[in-house]
Motif scaffolding. Structure first.
Motif: not given
Ligand code: SAM
Length: 281
Positions: A145-153, A199-205
């Motif tokens: 699972a990824s998102d661009v926002s660090e606080p959301a992650l 769930v493997d959370f990572r930052r992806v833009n």
């Protein structure tokens, strides 16, 4: 920059245009005229919190930082994180009835939630699969699972939600899948580590070339492309198609028809698309 009588930040047209350019270049957001107040309110909070004397001072630091806390907080402020557990439930039903059973019976199933916000979407996927398929098959789902926002992650990794966020879930899910907060944590629920750690959370833009993350049997990219313009959507869909296995599925938000968007995926039914080929049955 000016201040309204209630102390709110008011951006000049030029300043709003500068923010639009920055938001587009940084995360692909296509901010339209009419969003001036929203943008001013969200950035105004950052400017006050960080103690900048003016929008221009703040903006200068923002432009200078390619990474760092001011940049990270600005991205978080400018993006919309609205989400909920089991949002657009037809997708989970489709996956658990028509996609996962045969794939999981054959082996591991790699899934990517491409804009996971604060985690409700990936956890919905894990928990609904657990409920529908049982543990043995559900554990074969490997979820990134990824998102661009660090606080959301960070919030997603914590996996802690207020009672209001989990109230619409089936009653049996709370004791089964969540730890109930006690004392100072009363009224909060935490996804049990046994499920959260799947769930493997990572930052992806999503506007940048993808890191080497594929291939996936299923990608959920829901309620984020609405913020992108057509060329950005087309580039992203092509990048996602490249990391889908033959026969793999792309699920987009129900309000995000790809009509008019050039792509090479097969339309299955509203908001569900498929890559040609047959590895995923
Ligand atoms: C409205 S939420 C959707 C969450 C979830 N997919 C759902 O449907 O409930 C949109 C998410 O997309 C993320 N986002 C916006 N631009 C992005 C980008 N360029 N790359 C990755 N994520 C992005 C935001 O940070 C936000 O968490």
């Amino acid at each position: 920059m000016a201040m309204a009588s209630n102390g709110a930040l008011v951006l000049t047209q030029e300043e709003f245009a500068m923010v639009c350019r920055w938001a587009y270049d940084t995360c692909g957001l296509d901010l339209k005229p009419g969003k001036e107040e929203l943008v001013a309110s969200r950035l105004g909070k950052q400017i006050r919190r960080l103690g900048f004397a003016s929008f221009r001072d703040y903006y200068r630091v923002l432009k200078e930082q390619s990474d760092g806390p001011v940049m990270s907080a600005a991205i978080d402020a400018i993006t919309t994180h609205h989400t909920s557990f089991l949002r657009e439930p037809a997708h989970f039903e489709f996956l658990n009835k028509q996609v996962f059973p045969s794939l999981a019976a054959a082996g591991r199933v790699r899934v990517w939630c491409a804009a996971s916000s604060t985690g409700e979407e990936p956890y919905s996927l894990i928990l609904s699969a657990e409920d529908a398929l049982g543990s043995t098959l559900a554990q074969r789902i490997e979820l990134m699972a990824s998102d661009v926002s660090e606080p959301a992650l960070e919030a997603a990794r914590r996996g802690v939600y207020g009672a209001d966020r989990v109230s619409a879930l089936p009653a049996a899910w709370l004791p089964r899948y969540f730890l109930k907060g006690q004392g100072a944590f009363a009224g909060r629920y935490r996804v049990k580590p046994a499920y959260a750690q799947r769930v493997d959370f990572r930052r992806v833009n999503l506007i940048e070339p993808l890191p080497s993350i594929g291939p996936f049997s299923v990608i959920l990219c829901r309620n984020v492309m609405i913020y992108f313009d057509r060329p950005t959507q087309e580039r992203l869909i092509e990048r996602m198609r490249e990391v889908l296995e033959p026969g793999g599925y792309l699920l987009v938000g129900h309000a995000e028809s790809l009509t008019g968007v050039k792509h090479q995926l097969e339309y299955i039914h509203p908001s569900v698309y498929r890559k040609a080929g047959s590895k995923c049955r």
